[in-house]
Design an enzyme around this catalytic site. Structure first.
Site, short mmCIF file in Angstrom:
data_model
loop_
_atom_site.label_atom_id
_atom_site.label_comp_id
_atom_site.label_asym_id
_atom_site.label_seq_id
_atom_site.Cartn_x
_atom_site.Cartn_y
_atom_site.Cartn_z
N TYR A 49 60.48 49.62 89.03
CA TYR A 49 59.33 50.51 89.22
C TYR A 49 59.54 51.89 88.62
CZ TYR A 49 58.21 46.71 92.44
OH TYR A 49 57.98 45.47 92.98
N GLU A 66 59.95 35.78 95.98
CA GLU A 66 59.40 36.54 94.86
C GLU A 66 60.00 37.94 94.76
OE1 GLU A 66 54.86 35.30 94.16
OE2 GLU A 66 55.16 37.01 95.49
N PRO A 67 61.30 38.05 94.62
CA PRO A 67 61.92 39.38 94.59
C PRO A 67 61.68 40.11 93.27
CG PRO A 67 63.56 37.70 94.12
CD PRO A 67 62.29 36.97 94.46
N GLY A 68 61.43 41.39 93.36
CA GLY A 68 61.33 42.22 92.15
C GLY A 68 62.45 43.24 92.18
N ARG A 102 58.30 57.96 91.16
CA ARG A 102 58.43 57.47 92.53
C ARG A 102 58.63 58.57 93.57
NH1 ARG A 102 61.76 54.29 94.29
NH2 ARG A 102 60.35 53.05 95.56
N TYR A 104 55.84 58.51 96.28
CA TYR A 104 56.26 58.01 97.60
C TYR A 104 57.31 58.87 98.28
CZ TYR A 104 54.96 53.82 94.85
OH TYR A 104 54.36 52.93 94.01
N CYS A 153 53.98 69.96 82.88
CA CYS A 153 53.27 71.13 83.41
C CYS A 153 52.60 70.75 84.71
CB CYS A 153 52.24 71.61 82.40
SG CYS A 153 53.03 72.41 81.03
N GLU A 154 53.42 70.56 85.73
CA GLU A 154 52.91 70.15 87.04
C GLU A 154 54.01 70.37 88.07
OE1 GLU A 154 50.45 66.84 87.31
OE2 GLU A 154 51.03 66.37 89.37
N1 LLP Z 1 55.20 39.65 95.32
C1 LLP Z 1 54.08 40.35 95.47
C2 LLP Z 1 52.82 39.64 95.70
C3 LLP Z 1 54.11 41.74 95.43
O1 LLP Z 1 52.98 42.43 95.62
C4 LLP Z 1 55.33 42.41 95.20
C5 LLP Z 1 55.38 43.86 95.11
C6 LLP Z 1 56.48 41.63 95.01
C7 LLP Z 1 56.40 40.24 95.09
C8 LLP Z 1 57.83 42.23 94.75
O2 LLP Z 1 58.26 43.03 95.78
P1 LLP Z 1 59.74 43.67 95.74
O3 LLP Z 1 60.71 42.54 95.88
O4 LLP Z 1 59.88 44.35 94.44
O5 LLP Z 1 59.77 44.58 96.89
N2 LLP Z 1 55.61 50.55 93.11
C9 LLP Z 1 56.23 50.43 94.42
C10 LLP Z 1 56.43 48.98 94.82
C11 LLP Z 1 55.16 48.20 94.89
C12 LLP Z 1 55.41 46.77 95.23
C13 LLP Z 1 54.18 45.97 95.05
N3 LLP Z 1 54.34 44.57 95.23
C14 LLP Z 1 57.55 51.18 94.41
O6 LLP Z 1 57.87 51.80 93.40
O7 LLP Z 1 58.25 51.20 95.41
#
Ligand code: LLP
Length: 433
Positions: A391, A291-293, A331, A335, A362-363
């Site tokens: 993201y 499940e890559p994002g 980000r 983070y 303004c922050e």
């Molecule tokens: N599957 C599930 C259930 C997840 O919760 C996530 C990310 C992914 C897959 C995808 O993960 P990835 O491959 O993108 O690492 N907003 C944060 C990242 C939060 C990720 C949440 N879950 C950032 O900007 O780093």
């Protein structure tokens, strides 16, 4: 090449993305703007799909975790490339539907799906719902029966491991709002419950250990724990899971300090780990879902800004302010995430200037980064921040009533608007006078 092969410079000394001049793109589409190299996204999808099929077998399916970047066009691209998707809200489901994404290839996630979300997913014919907890399981079962459906589900399990990443994006620990812990017995309890219900059919389990992970070891831990759990469930109930979703999490190169990951190689290693784990635990090799994002879309993106004020405070530091900031990229504020920036119109000049790159809100915390190495900046320059495909747009806000930036897709020398820039009229669209 700067970080990735699709970032380079041309004869004019301008930064290019996918061979296109970013200064010309900024002129044509205005700033701030997110530029996305479509070929990079497609190539990443192909790498994941072919490696998953080669190493896990033909029924393996990578899903694009669309929380990383959600807009109608991206679901079209991912559908064309043959991947599935992970959606986490009614809004993501709606956007996927708007792109005619095949519903059976959707996995619906979320730690607190509402009854309305569940109903929407069932009516859309979503292929798999990843159930997060007991109440949700019961609600889903009731709604499915009411609609005369039997919904395929996975159960989200928290394997309880630390993937050595930033705490705020660590989701696989036992102390988590997500999923059902094995060590507390809750995972087995929800499994038994799922097996007893008529409105759902349990296919297997899901876990996600975290994000921006560079090592394979945490995946070994997760796979071993999950496969042992599958074996324990089999011993306790006779049910043998046929599907195992290992989540996403592989990292990307935001700066020169991050090492690159060969995703095909990582998938080959994970496959070997899962095969060994299945053998060790005495269970059949399940269908594996990844499940890559971030790793599909982050590197494809670059955000272009126009430099405004350049303020040098003697004895302190230099502030370079741009016409965007935390509303388009929260980000660093959230983070402390590090990025690579440069002056796109003098990209070959030495990066001998250090600055805090600030936004226009303004922050005081509205920063893109501190101590960033840049070419000496001047008002009117185009400042580029690399690897902003994940993201950024998906976490964007209208803070300070700033309209959201457009997304421009570039491919083979052509650029097209995939999401237009918000207007001031858009900002008041929902307001009642
Ligand atoms: N599957 C599930 C259930 C997840 O919760 C996530 C990310 C992914 C897959 C995808 O993960 P990835 O491959 O993108 O690492 N907003 C944060 C990242 C939060 C990720 C949440 N879950 C950032 O900007 O780093």
């Amino acid at each position: 090449m700067i970080l990735y092969p699709h970032f380079d410079t041309n004869a004019a000394g301008h930064l290019t993305v996918g061979g296109m001049d970013t200064v010309a793109l900024a002129r044509e589409f205005g700033t701030p703007a997110y530029i996305l190299d479509e070929n990079v996204i497609r190539q990443n999808c192909r790498t994941y799909l072919s490696a998953a099929r080669a190493h896990f077998g033909e029924n393996a399916l990578p899903l694009y975790a669309s929380k990383a970047l959600s807009f109608t066009g991206i679901y079209r691209i991912v559908a064309e490339e043959g991947l599935g998707i992970d959606c986490v809200s009614g809004g993501e489901l709606y956007t996927a539907k708007n792109a005619d994404f095949p519903a059976e290839r959707i996995y619906f996630h979320g730690n607190n799906k509402t009854d309305a979300d569940l109903r929407q997913a069932l009516l859309m014919g979503v292929g798999t719902i990843v159930v997060d907890g007991m109440e949700e399981l019961e609600a889903l079962d009731a709604i499915a029966r009411e609609l005369g459906k039997t919904q395929k589900i996975l159960l989200r399990i928290t394997p309880g491991i630390d993937p050595h990443t930033h705490r705020a994006i660590m989701t696989g620990n036992v102390d988590s709002k997500f999923g059902n812990a094995i060590v507390t017995g809750q995972a087995l309890a929800i499994t038994k419950k799922a097996l007893s219900l008529g409105g759902v059919v349990l296919a297997g389990f899901h876990c996600h250990i975290g994000s921006q992970i560079f090592d394979i070891e945490p995946f070994r831990d997760a796979a071993d724990i999950m496969l042992k759990f599958i074996a324990d469930v089999k011993a306790a109930t006779n049910f043998e899971a046929t599907e195992l979703n290992l989540g996403g999490g592989l990292g990307v190169r935001y700066t020169e300090d991050d090492r690159g990951i060969d995703y095909a190689d990582a998938i080959a290693k994970i496959a070997e780990i899962v095969r060994e784990g299945a053998k060790k635990s005495g269970v059949a090799m399940p269908r594996v879902i990844l499940e890559p994002g971030r790793s599909l879309v982050a590197a494809a993106g670059v955000t272009l800004y126009t430099v405004g004020s350049v303020k040098e405070i003697p004895g302190f530091r230099n502030y370079v302010s741009v016409d965007g900031g935390m509303p388009d990229n929260p980000r660093y504020a959230l983070y402390g995430s590090q990025y690579t920036a440069l002056i796109a119109n003098r990209a070959n000049d030495p990066k001998d200037y250090r600055a805090t790159v600030a936004g226009r809100c303004c922050e005081s915390g509205d920063l893109i980064g501190e101590g960033m190495a840049l070419q000496a900046p001047r008002r009117g320059d185009i400042l580029a921040v690399l690897c902003t495909g994940a993201y950024n747009y998906s976490m964007a806000s209208n803070y300070n009533r700033l309209p959201r930036a457009p997304i421009v897709l570039v491919k083979d020398g052509k650029a097209k608007i995939a999401v237009r820039r918000e207007s001031y009229e858009d900002l008041v669209r929902c307001d009642q006078k």
